[in-house]
Design a protein around this motif. Structure first.
Motif, PDB file in Angstrom:
ATOM      1  N   UNK A  97     -33.222  -0.219 -20.814  1.00 56.59           N
ATOM      2  CA  UNK A  97     -32.913   0.302 -22.148  1.00 56.59           C
ATOM      3  C   UNK A  97     -33.483  -0.688 -23.143  1.00 56.59           C
ATOM      4  N   UNK A 112     -23.241  -1.493 -10.143  1.00 56.54           N
ATOM      5  CA  UNK A 112     -22.899  -0.204  -9.532  1.00 56.54           C
ATOM      6  C   UNK A 112     -23.970   0.139  -8.516  1.00 56.54           C
ATOM      7  N   UNK A 137     -21.560   7.284 -24.362  1.00 60.01           N
ATOM      8  CA  UNK A 137     -21.873   6.777 -23.029  1.00 60.01           C
ATOM      9  C   UNK A 137     -21.796   5.253 -23.006  1.00 60.01           C
ATOM     10  N   UNK A 138     -22.350   4.649 -24.030  1.00 60.53           N
ATOM     11  CA  UNK A 138     -22.329   3.192 -24.129  1.00 60.53           C
ATOM     12  C   UNK A 138     -20.892   2.673 -24.147  1.00 60.53           C
ATOM     13  N   UNK A 142     -25.733   2.875  -6.745  1.00 57.11           N
ATOM     14  CA  UNK A 142     -25.841   4.298  -7.048  1.00 57.11           C
ATOM     15  C   UNK A 142     -26.372   5.112  -5.873  1.00 57.11           C
ATOM     16  N   UNK A 186     -25.223   9.281 -26.628  1.00 53.53           N
ATOM     17  CA  UNK A 186     -25.656   7.905 -26.371  1.00 53.53           C
ATOM     18  C   UNK A 186     -24.555   6.919 -26.753  1.00 53.53           C
ATOM     19  N   UNK A 187     -23.982   7.125 -27.932  1.00 53.83           N
ATOM     20  CA  UNK A 187     -22.911   6.237 -28.392  1.00 53.83           C
ATOM     21  C   UNK A 187     -21.701   6.301 -27.462  1.00 53.83           C
ATOM     22  N   UNK A 209     -25.206  -4.264 -15.084  1.00 51.49           N
ATOM     23  CA  UNK A 209     -24.792  -4.215 -16.486  1.00 51.49           C
ATOM     24  C   UNK A 209     -24.329  -5.604 -16.907  1.00 51.49           C
ATOM     25  N   UNK A 248     -20.743   9.256 -16.260  1.00 53.08           N
ATOM     26  CA  UNK A 248     -20.913   7.859 -15.867  1.00 53.08           C
ATOM     27  C   UNK A 248     -20.366   7.629 -14.459  1.00 53.08           C
ATOM     28  N   UNK A 291     -33.357   9.118 -29.607  1.00 53.79           N
ATOM     29  CA  UNK A 291     -32.132   9.525 -30.280  1.00 53.79           C
ATOM     30  C   UNK A 291     -31.462   8.332 -30.924  1.00 53.79           C
ATOM     31  N   UNK A 302     -27.465  14.395 -29.091  1.00 51.59           N
ATOM     32  CA  UNK A 302     -28.006  13.363 -28.215  1.00 51.59           C
ATOM     33  C   UNK A 302     -27.596  11.974 -28.660  1.00 51.59           C
ATOM     34  N   UNK A 303     -27.624  11.770 -29.939  1.00 51.24           N
ATOM     35  CA  UNK A 303     -27.220  10.469 -30.462  1.00 51.24           C
ATOM     36  C   UNK A 303     -25.730  10.215 -30.202  1.00 51.24           C
ATOM     37  N   UNK A 312     -19.122   3.194 -20.466  1.00 50.53           N
ATOM     38  CA  UNK A 312     -19.591   2.445 -19.298  1.00 50.53           C
ATOM     39  C   UNK A 312     -19.029   1.031 -19.255  1.00 50.53           C
ATOM     40  N   UNK A 329     -20.153   9.732 -12.105  1.00 50.69           N
ATOM     41  CA  UNK A 329     -21.038  10.356 -11.113  1.00 50.69           C
ATOM     42  C   UNK A 329     -22.338   9.582 -10.939  1.00 50.69           C
ATOM     43  N   UNK A 330     -22.550   8.562 -11.750  1.00 49.64           N
ATOM     44  CA  UNK A 330     -23.775   7.789 -11.631  1.00 49.64           C
ATOM     45  C   UNK A 330     -24.936   8.393 -12.409  1.00 49.64           C
ATOM     46  N   UNK A 331     -24.628   9.301 -13.323  1.00 51.55           N
ATOM     47  CA  UNK A 331     -25.690   9.915 -14.143  1.00 51.55           C
ATOM     48  C   UNK A 331     -26.235   8.876 -15.125  1.00 51.55           C
ATOM     49  N   UNK A 332     -27.551   8.854 -15.300  1.00 51.25           N
ATOM     50  CA  UNK A 332     -28.153   7.930 -16.256  1.00 51.25           C
ATOM     51  C   UNK A 332     -27.913   8.402 -17.679  1.00 51.25           C
ATOM     52  N   UNK A 333     -27.985   7.462 -18.578  1.00 51.29           N
ATOM     53  CA  UNK A 333     -27.768   7.793 -19.984  1.00 51.29           C
ATOM     54  C   UNK A 333     -28.814   8.805 -20.464  1.00 51.29           C
TER      55      UNK A 333
END
Lengths: 294, 314
Positions: free
Chosen positions: A138, A192, B308-309, A194, B305-306, A208, B272, A89, B301-302, B312, B274-278
């Motif tokens: 990443x 973090x 989320x970045x 996790x 991504x933006x 990070x 974020x 994406x 999706x894009x 965080x 909750x610790x969910x990955x990107x």
């Protein structure tokens, strides 16, 4: 350019050409800008017609030789899983998750992005406090490519698995707002945890680091020069003085790298992170495990 | 001033069919003007198609248009390809013979700027955000190569650099009609320029405003929210979105976009925390917006991504 062994001249030249061709490339963000974006077909699964596939196999063979010399790389696809979007994406930020199952004693993992200007994206060496079973990264991806993960066992065997990813232009993504911000806050480190802390049990953490990770392929308008490469070269993580993981990296990690890794805390202690970049600037930080309440 | 022919909404909607006729018109040796609607006196806009660029649509996917004053014409986004710009110019000549003195390029995205080559003959000021030259240097050639790949060789058009840049606020005078230009902080992109026409109460925020078509985030989410909030205070009756219908009420027309950005920020933050990955976040964040926007799956999706970045590092 690469890590470890010097690379054969033929390949080095190919990289230079690739780098130059990509230098005018759009940002991945721009890739989904408003137009010119969705030129790539949305269905991404099938890798390629046969001719291209042969070329890709040859490329990997070349890379194997460059990185591992005469050592044999065996098939590890049964226990090494690479999770990555079939069609990225955002080519400047492609999440790649490695999951290792089974009981092989893994000493290190190589991550290779075959068609990137610096194919060896990272080498991760695990210490006594490390847990190699899960590694999350990443990366930037510059062209449609295979990603290879190669696990090296403690007895010196090499095993690989592969995954094809459709993405383009990620390496020369220009510094956007976030990278400018990253330069201001360079060296800021967050950790973090996790997973809950259980003494003696593997635990996942997410590291990070604020760092623009300039790879030398972004152009500065004022000077008309490429922003000189300045990227993270190594990260050392230790727990109460014992090594968790050492990372050697190259230009393919995304800006503001985020790395998920596992470690085994025997008791409450301190996780220490030391980051060094190509300018030899070092950034360090220690974190209590478990994280202090509140 | 020449009064343009009124264009019905139906004609506007038939824009796609009109495009199909263009090549025939060109073969007959005359340029056909694109269909525009007059959204306010002297403000004419062509509705872009809610599609991504392809060979069929010729990148005529953004809302582009022009404003006619007493003495001169200003183009507000010259179009997505040379041909798109040529059709817009032909349309201007159907409406007025006044000189085209200004071509505003609202930001770097190709669907808005590649028509600029059609206007070099008019020797206008090409106006953009102070960061536009940098963005064009960074991305322009690649956009162009990509556009050529989709539209065919020689079809994209040249990359025209701005000859006048706006760092904060400036005005252009069309004679009896002053347009206020405003350079924005990083929002939809890092070089968004909006235009306000006080005489008709029309705001032209370009891609700071998406309606019906999913927004694309190529700048900074929180910055976009801030700039939208600032634009709310502009005393406009209507706005011309960069994508979607060519006229909406202002500021009500921004409500969907504001909701979308709020949901994106809130859910990205929650994921974020909750610790969910990107990688997982891209398939879960903002899914309540599915069905409310065209091209949702192409951009969501894009955008996540933006977002989320961004969250965080909060």
């Amino acid at each position: 350019m690469g890590i470890g062994r010097p690379l054969p001249v033929a390949i080095a030249i190919a990289w230079v050409v690739g780098g130059a061709a990509a230098s005018g490339a759009w940002s991945a963000a721009a890739a989904v800008g408003d137009a010119a974006a969705q030129a790539a077909p949305a269905s991404a699964a099938a890798p390629a017609p046969d001719a291209e596939e042969t070329e890709r196999a040859a490329r990997w063979k070349e890379l194997q030789h460059a990185i591992f010399g005469e050592r044999i790389v065996q098939d590890g696809s049964g226990w090494i899983a690479i999770e990555a979007p079939a069609r990225a994406l955002d080519a400047a930020l492609v999440p790649v998750d490695l999951a290792l199952t089974g009981d092989k004693a893994v000493k290190s993992i190589y991550l290779v992005i075959d068609n990137n200007p610096g194919p060896l994206a990272g080498h991760f060496i695990f210490g006594p406090q490390g847990d190699p079973h899960s590694l999350k990264l990443r990366v930037r991806i510059n062209a449609y490519t295979y990603i290879h993960a190669v696990a090296e066992t403690r007895d010196g065997q090499l095993y690989s698995a592969a995954r094809f990813v459709k993405a383009a232009g990620g390496c020369s993504a220009p510094a956007g707002g976030d990278e400018r911000q990253a330069l201001q806050d360079i060296g800021h480190i967050k950790l973090r945890l996790t997973e809950p802390f259980v003494p003696g049990k593997p635990m996942q953490a997410q590291l990070m680091v604020r760092h623009p990770n300039f790879n030398g392929m972004q152009m500065d308008q004022l000077t008309r020069m490429y922003t000189p490469a300045m990227f993270i070269r190594t990260i050392d993580i230790s727990y109460d003085g014992a090594q968790v993981m050492h990372m050697d990296s190259d230009i393919s990690l995304s800006s503001d790298p985020v790395i998920g890794f596992g470690f085994i805390p025997q008791q409450k202690g301190q996780l220490k992170v030391l980051v060094r970049d190509t300018k030899d600037a070092t950034f360090g930080q220690s974190f209590d495990v478990p994280a202090p309440a509140g | 001033m020449l009064r343009p022919r009124r264009t019905s909404r139906r004609q506007v909607l038939l824009g796609g069919a009109a495009l199909a006729c263009v090549s025939a018109a060109v073969l007959r040796g005359r340029a056909a003007g694109t269909l525009t609607a007059e959204v306010a006196p002297g403000i004419h806009f062509r509705r872009g198609l809610d599609e991504d660029v392809n060979a069929r649509n010729g990148d005529a996917i953004a809302n582009i248009g022009f404003i006619v004053g007493r003495d001169a014409v200003a183009v507000i986004d010259p179009g997505g390809s040379l041909a798109d710009g040529e059709r817009l110019r032909a349309r201007i000549r159907e409406v007025t013979s006044l000189p085209i003195r200004h071509v505003v390029m609202t930001h770097v995205h190709p669907d808005h700027v590649f028509g600029a080559g059609a206007f070099t003959q008019d020797r206008p000021q090409f106006i953009g955000h102070a960061r536009l030259p940098n963005a064009m240097t960074q991305r322009g050639e690649y956009y162009r190569a990509n556009l050529e790949r989709v539209l065919g060789r020689g079809s994209a058009g040249p990359l025209i650099m701005p000859t006048r840049v706006v760092a904060d606020r400036e005005r252009i005078d069309l004679g009896g009609r002053v347009l206020l230009l405003r350079a924005h902080d990083v929002a939809h992109s890092d070089c968004d320029l909006s235009v306000f026409d006080p005489s008709s109460g029309t705001l032209l925020p370009a891609d700071l405003l998406f309606v019906e078509r999913i927004p694309s985030l190529d700048g900074r989410l929180k910055g976009w929210q801030r700039e939208l909030a600032a634009l709310r205070a502009v005393p406009a009756k209507r706005a011309v979105p960069g994508h979607g219908p060519v006229s909406v009420n202002w500021p009500q027309g921004a409500a969907d976009l504001e909701r979308y950005l709020d949901v994106l920020l809130r859910e990205a933050r929650a994921a974020f925390k909750r610790g969910v990955d990107i990688g997982e976040a891209v398939s879960t964040v903002g899914q309540s917006e599915r069905g409310k926007w065209k091209l949702f799956d192409d951009y969501q999706g894009h955008n996540v991504t933006q977002a989320f970045k961004e969250v965080e590092w909060e």
